[in-house]
Design an enzyme around this catalytic site. Sequence first.
Site, PDB file in Angstrom:
ATOM      1  N   HIS A 127       0.865  -1.173   0.000  1.00 44.17           N
ATOM      2  CA  HIS A 127       0.000   0.000   0.000  1.00 44.17           C
ATOM      3  C   HIS A 127       0.903   1.225   0.000  1.00 44.17           C
ATOM      4  O   HIS A 127       1.867   1.277   0.767  1.00 44.17           O
ATOM      5  CB  HIS A 127      -0.892  -0.012   1.238  1.00 44.17           C
ATOM      6  CG  HIS A 127      -2.032   0.955   1.171  1.00 44.17           C
ATOM      7  ND1 HIS A 127      -1.847   2.317   1.220  1.00 44.17           N
ATOM      8  CD2 HIS A 127      -3.362   0.767   1.044  1.00 44.17           C
ATOM      9  CE1 HIS A 127      -3.024   2.916   1.130  1.00 44.17           C
ATOM     10  NE2 HIS A 127      -3.961   2.000   1.022  1.00 44.17           N
ATOM     11  N   ARG A 179      -6.635  10.442  -0.193  1.00 45.93           N
ATOM     12  CA  ARG A 179      -6.445  10.906  -1.571  1.00 45.93           C
ATOM     13  C   ARG A 179      -7.781  10.985  -2.305  1.00 45.93           C
ATOM     14  O   ARG A 179      -8.022  11.906  -3.074  1.00 45.93           O
ATOM     15  CB  ARG A 179      -5.472   9.977  -2.298  1.00 45.93           C
ATOM     16  CG  ARG A 179      -4.019  10.217  -1.901  1.00 45.93           C
ATOM     17  CD  ARG A 179      -3.093   9.158  -2.469  1.00 45.93           C
ATOM     18  NE  ARG A 179      -3.194   7.912  -1.727  1.00 45.93           N
ATOM     19  CZ  ARG A 179      -3.182   6.703  -2.278  1.00 45.93           C
ATOM     20  NH1 ARG A 179      -3.093   6.570  -3.575  1.00 45.93           N
ATOM     21  NH2 ARG A 179      -3.272   5.626  -1.534  1.00 45.93           N
TER      22      ARG A 179
END
Lengths: 234, 637
Positions: free
Chosen positions: B249, B269
């Site tokens: 990740h 994000r």
Amino acid sequence: MDITLKIRRFDPENDTEPHWEAYGVTVLPTDRVLDALHKVKWEVDGSLTFRRSCAHGVCGSDAMRINGRNRLACKTLIKDVNPDKPITVEAIKGLPLQKDLVVDMEPFFDAYRDVMPFLITRGNEPTRERLQSSKDRERFDDTTKCILCAACTTSCPVYWVDGQYFGPAAIVNAHRFIFDSRDEGAQQRLEILNEREGVWRCRTTFNCTEACPRGIEITKAIQEVKRALLTRAV
Amino acid sequence: MGEHERHVYDVVVIGAGGAGLRAAIEARQRGMRTAVICKSLFGKAHTVMAEGGIAAAMANVNSHDDWQVHFRDTMRGGKFLNSWRMAQLHAQEAPQRVWELEAWGALFDRTPDGRISQRNFGGHEYPRLAHVGDRTGLELIRTLQQRIVALQQEDFRQHGDYEARLRVFAECTITELLKDGPRVAGAFGYWRESGRFVVFEAPAVILATGGIGKSYKVTSNSWEYTGDGHALALLAGGSLVNMEFVQFHPTGMVWPPSVKGILVTESVRGDGGVLRNSEGKRFMFDYVPDVFRAKYAETEEEADRWYADPDSNRRPPELLPRDEVARAINSEVKEGRGSPHGGVLLDVSSRLPADVIRRKLPSMYHQFKELADVDITAEPMEVGPTCHYVMGGVEVDPDTEGAVGVPGLFAAGEVAGGMHGSNRLGGNSLSDLLVFGRRAGLAAAAWVESLAGDSPAVAADDVTAAERTALAPFRDGTADNPYAVHQELQQTMNDLVGIIRRAGEMEEALDRLERLRKRAAEVAVEGHRQFNPGWHLALDLRNMLLVSECVARAALQREESRGGHTREDFPKASAQWRRWNLVCRLDATGQVSVDRKPLASMPPELLGLFERKELASYLAEDELAGLPEQPTGGGPR
């Protein structure tokens, strides 16, 4: 930095009573109590037993009494618990001790199951989602944050002396459904909480609210259940 | 063997995360007597850590979404190595599974008109993730747990026993699968609390044990993730596919050291957060690969307009699939443009008002405040890649999740392979758990019914052998302690089979794994069997070492870069390699072998969802030549 952890140990095979043992470990101030416990287990005494899982405050496995206060070991930084003095770590109170920092959680989950912690509805299941306004959803948002760690219930002086009392966590989980606009089982749950071992045992000491690692306003939730019982309106 | 505690069930589910609980609910609803076995307390599974949401093309926020678009995104994310059939079933059934969860009481954030809200995520063309703030996994587990409590209370009313048809065995670890000839006959394990052994007899066993991240030093995974199901399947004669693909990740915490690896959700994000290097530059614009170029913005201005007007602007490159972002961060740090503690900066403070951040990302706000003393509404976070997910897993039949080669064994969720190809999209895990958990429960019930009483039997000798293996670490001697072996394993996998791989390093890793395997076989533990964490780890080591070897061997063999497998010595994806899966098995001597197996080819109606130009970037020339000029079937709207 060097710190001392005083851990209340109990080995059911050899001990009749728990006893305190001190361990010196080297940690960073920004390490967590969980890291210090791991150091003891990995480097000093491999038999030290405690529960932990996600290690950042979501699963609720590692509630323990740290310096006399219920906290999650994975969210408690060493620098925040006065490391100049020995840091005491013991199992949460009010549930049967199994080994070291591990207690039997069954009585806690029994109380949880007793308040019918699931959505109760009548009629057919919808084909898509039910509609719920953001306002209705906000109504019970706070109590859906519960991670069933038992920090609240085992900080409650009423629960310590009366194991029959449902305890704050079960009431929080009842609240989560009583105030859910989609649920039709509120009256049933209120009846359960109206019983002798129900909400009226609460003495509003706020220990639970202080102990909650998720910041849930537990005492307020309990008050809302009490008010709903008096007015029979949710 | 008469002295062991014994239980007889129709279906035994190993693992109580999203996939395990959904499978158990389905089996129980089909009338099976079902057991769920889990290493932790009930309700504490790794699934609770999932933050972002459940990907499902419900089209609540953008009406253009449908299962075909979701399918296409999933195949693109997996770089066309996915089992197309699993990707198809997943995209088709995910909405139904989310609505069902809502019907069972799950809380969701809502749209203004009261429907389930959906958020943007990397690699998903439209806002698709059903979510509850950033605690979606917790709500998913809680809802399934509540459903199980409800079913148990229903059973109490009917049978006078809460556990008449569905029982949870918590803090219980399975160490062996038991068989009768080729068929599964049950499972052997121990209670963590007492150390006492327990035998489960069942004609159907569903593996739902999650992943393998605890073989890596920097990981977002919890202690349960020791590859148990992967190893149990191998040892029972099953096979593992895609093991070389491990997802790092892009955004784990990097500071302070004690929390290194803990996840920072992609929602940061999705909701507007941007990545910057030490020079303040939004570097992701420099890392958009050709296959994605048409879909991603080229300027900051366009990227910023996309949040408000996604139909006439292209998406920001911070929302590329995870493998792309992780590699980009890795490069920036390597080239000296990293943050003070060796990550990059993820900034949401300059993008959204403080109160919006606290409302949309409460867990992140608290996580950084409490663990790192960082106020994310005022300053950027330092983040870097962390081992997060394994795409590889048990090779299964796509429709039934039945393990190839072991009748009666099923696998669902992270422990199963194929669905995500070489890289999983965020949000596709929670939907995977629900879709394939349900399918595994359904197929296990059908399998038990098809036996019509011809049940396999557990052999006494197998139980004795399992017991001997489990007790082996209680040996005398001054051998290694299991924690030391574990730490060395984690360091080895992190350094030598990590995010960027080289042949020489992987060969070195295999040498070290061989030595660690010998040491692990000699590990000695102290004390009694009661709640003995050293013993538990000694048993877990076998699984972690087996699975790590599969990762390293498959990674060494695949001479290309694709998704969660990046070779410095073979930096490009190869259309020839795309045609092959690598399949790991144990041979007769117990050694890991890796074989190539051709991928199933996608039917024309699904190929028709892609433009020929795009297919050309994945498929080999002879594959393209075999396609009709204008593929037929239901194209995208």
